[in-house]
Design an enzyme around this catalytic site. Sequence first.
Site, PDB file in Angstrom:
ATOM      1  N   SER A  36      -8.262  12.829 -48.661  1.00  0.00           N
ATOM      2  CA  SER A  36      -9.480  12.029 -48.655  1.00  0.00           C
ATOM      3  C   SER A  36      -9.314  10.916 -49.674  1.00  0.00           C
ATOM      4  CB  SER A  36     -10.675  12.903 -49.016  1.00  0.00           C
ATOM      5  OG  SER A  36     -11.715  12.099 -49.541  1.00  0.00           O
TER       6      SER A  36
ATOM      7  N   LYS B 281      -4.215   3.757 -12.039  1.00  0.00           N
ATOM      8  CA  LYS B 281      -3.096   3.918 -12.964  1.00  0.00           C
ATOM      9  C   LYS B 281      -3.512   3.900 -14.429  1.00  0.00           C
ATOM     10  CE  LYS B 281      -1.249   0.945 -10.197  1.00  0.00           C
ATOM     11  NZ  LYS B 281      -1.951   1.365  -8.958  1.00  0.00           N
TER      12      LYS B 281
ATOM     13  N   LYS C 129      -9.129  17.328 -51.277  1.00  0.00           N
ATOM     14  CA  LYS C 129      -9.156  17.554 -49.835  1.00  0.00           C
ATOM     15  C   LYS C 129      -7.786  17.594 -49.176  1.00  0.00           C
ATOM     16  CE  LYS C 129     -12.800  16.785 -47.521  1.00  0.00           C
ATOM     17  NZ  LYS C 129     -13.517  17.723 -46.686  1.00  0.00           N
TER      18      LYS C 129
ATOM     19  N   THR D  75     -15.863  37.937 -31.668  1.00  0.00           N
ATOM     20  CA  THR D  75     -16.628  37.516 -30.495  1.00  0.00           C
ATOM     21  C   THR D  75     -17.873  36.876 -31.082  1.00  0.00           C
ATOM     22  OG1 THR D  75     -17.849  39.584 -30.326  1.00  0.00           O
ATOM     23  CG2 THR D  75     -15.797  39.470 -29.074  1.00  0.00           C
ATOM     24  N   HIS D  76     -18.365  35.830 -30.448  1.00  0.00           N
ATOM     25  CA  HIS D  76     -19.478  35.034 -31.000  1.00  0.00           C
ATOM     26  C   HIS D  76     -19.124  34.484 -32.380  1.00  0.00           C
ATOM     27  CE1 HIS D  76     -22.001  37.162 -27.947  1.00  0.00           C
ATOM     28  NE2 HIS D  76     -21.199  38.168 -28.266  1.00  0.00           N
TER      29      HIS D  76
ATOM     30  N   ASN E  10      -7.228  17.721 -45.203  1.00  0.00           N
ATOM     31  CA  ASN E  10      -8.011  17.782 -43.965  1.00  0.00           C
ATOM     32  C   ASN E  10      -7.156  18.041 -42.719  1.00  0.00           C
ATOM     33  OD1 ASN E  10     -10.410  17.262 -45.331  1.00  0.00           O
ATOM     34  ND2 ASN E  10     -10.114  15.041 -45.183  1.00  0.00           N
TER      35      ASN E  10
ATOM     36  N   GLU F 122      -8.291  17.889 -35.471  1.00  0.00           N
ATOM     37  CA  GLU F 122      -9.562  17.245 -35.101  1.00  0.00           C
ATOM     38  C   GLU F 122      -9.338  16.147 -34.064  1.00  0.00           C
ATOM     39  OE1 GLU F 122     -12.270  16.589 -38.778  1.00  0.00           O
ATOM     40  OE2 GLU F 122     -10.240  16.842 -39.520  1.00  0.00           O
TER      41      GLU F 122
ATOM     42  N   ASN G 114       0.818  -1.220   0.000  1.00  0.00           N
ATOM     43  CA  ASN G 114       0.000   0.000   0.000  1.00  0.00           C
ATOM     44  C   ASN G 114       0.851   1.268   0.000  1.00  0.00           C
ATOM     45  OD1 ASN G 114      -2.014  -1.839   0.101  1.00  0.00           O
ATOM     46  ND2 ASN G 114      -2.613  -1.445   2.226  1.00  0.00           N
TER      47      ASN G 114
ATOM     48  N   GLN H 261      -6.725   0.365  -7.379  1.00  0.00           N
ATOM     49  CA  GLN H 261      -5.901  -0.162  -8.455  1.00  0.00           C
ATOM     50  C   GLN H 261      -6.346   0.418  -9.803  1.00  0.00           C
ATOM     51  OE1 GLN H 261      -4.552  -4.299  -8.264  1.00  0.00           O
ATOM     52  NE2 GLN H 261      -5.702  -4.657 -10.140  1.00  0.00           N
TER      53      GLN H 261
HETATM   54  N1  ARG Z   1      -1.842  -3.686  -7.533  1.00  0.00           N
HETATM   55  C1  ARG Z   1      -2.229  -2.927  -6.399  1.00  0.00           C
HETATM   56  C2  ARG Z   1      -2.643  -1.521  -6.797  1.00  0.00           C
HETATM   57  O1  ARG Z   1      -2.298  -1.095  -7.845  1.00  0.00           O
HETATM   58  C3  ARG Z   1      -1.099  -2.841  -5.409  1.00  0.00           C
HETATM   59  C4  ARG Z   1      -1.510  -2.670  -4.006  1.00  0.00           C
HETATM   60  C5  ARG Z   1      -2.188  -3.865  -3.531  1.00  0.00           C
HETATM   61  N2  ARG Z   1      -2.383  -3.830  -2.144  1.00  0.00           N
HETATM   62  C6  ARG Z   1      -3.174  -4.694  -1.519  1.00  0.00           C
HETATM   63  N3  ARG Z   1      -3.276  -4.598  -0.240  1.00  0.00           N
HETATM   64  N4  ARG Z   1      -3.838  -5.595  -2.186  1.00  0.00           N
HETATM   65  O2  ARG Z   1      -3.334  -0.850  -6.088  1.00  0.00           O
END
Ligand code: ARG
Length: 468
Positions: A283, A331, A289, A161-162, A291, A296, A116, A328
Amino acid sequence: MNKNKDNCKLWGGRFDNATSSLVEEFTQSLDYDRYLYLHDIAGSMAHARMLARQGVLTPEESREIVDGLKQVQKEIQDGEFSWRVVLEDVHMNIENRLTEIVGSVGQKLHTGRSRNDQVALDFRMFVVESLALWQKEIRNIIESLVIQAKTNQKTILPGYTHLQPAQPVSLAHHLLAYVQMFKRDFERASEAIKRTRVSPLGAAALAGTTYPLDPEMAAEEIGFENVFENSMDAVSDRDFALEALFVCSMIMVHLSRMCEEIIIWSNPAFGFIKLPEAYATGSSIMPQKKNPDVAELIRGKTGSVFGRLISLLTTMKALPLAYNRDMQEDKGPFIDAHRTVVNSLKVMSGMIREISFDAEAMGSALKKGYLNATEMADYLTSKGVPFRQAHNITGRAVAYAEKKGVGLEDLDFEELRGFSDKVSEDIFLILDYNQAVRRRKTQGGTGPESVAKQIEKAVVWLNETESR
Ligand code: ARG
């Protein structure tokens, strides 16, 4: 045979039965956290060294662990590392391999630590690095904008503007507005970095630990100035990632607004810019074209970045203290948003540098839309006509010119004087579009002195941030 117990799973001791392979696949986080391997290894090295200095490990043990971690790093870098889903995440994959390499001393690394605080540290390091990379790319965009601003100080185009013609402005002034936005994004990233560089190492699972750890020392090893003050907060907060995702979203807003203008300006009805061929696509059916797909796509990807911010906000919103596995899910969104913003910034700064502006097209656009009407109203006001009356008189002159299909400046003196006896010959000087820009001398306005000052300041800022 229970493979949880046969020492493959680092937490297998209390289990009698094997994990379902479906569950292993479902709970793993390697798809994303493997990109944190460098941070995980650096954090582990810092932890091992700190443990040795505190007498929890011997110097020899710490050295063996650090050397082993170096080898793991090399194996990953060389593509020789086999990631194993059964080992769940980057942390256990690395620790397991470390122990294969150095033997049982590897099993001492996790003393006084939990995944953790480990994952919180890794992620903080990753976020800091990402923010710093965004800053580098933001600087490049600003540099591109300043280069274009320098050569386009005298280029005049309609300001809107607008999205309706409003008043003439210098192209440099228009571009420098984005410089301000990106400078603020840069500063926001600096602020976020400051709050992210707080080490959670030593918080352990949630309550701290009984080992005589020195979190300050570990933080110093990593290069973070600050250390957590509350272990429960340290392992369960992700506001650093959310803040960074907001910074990221804001950058995308600014990029997206600029993209919108590039798309409009490259439309032949405007014709203000020619897209560099390297940044346009054709295109498959319409041979004519060219583009603005790059613009975009940045505009489109902005939506996905916002989505990632909302996704993590929603993940976090009702979690009780302290760590929950929900976290988790932090990420993935971050890494996706990170990749998007870096690529978008890169491609945008390249494109800006190569865009060619068509001053002539901008000049003819000025002739449509009575962008000098405010000048005439201000002129009458300067001759003593109350502004509201001046506004009304000018409005009538515009309606008259519109019926004739000409600009105010194309009316002859007698026609103009017909609207007010305050009009004299010098009115034509006033109706000149370049004059309209030149006369806006107020602080931060589009006048040449203000624009030159903005460029000067931007250059100073670029120099200062380069050395940072
Ligand atoms: N893979 C977990 C995460 O990204 C790691 C931490 C996991 N901790 C636990 N007590 N299960 O959060």
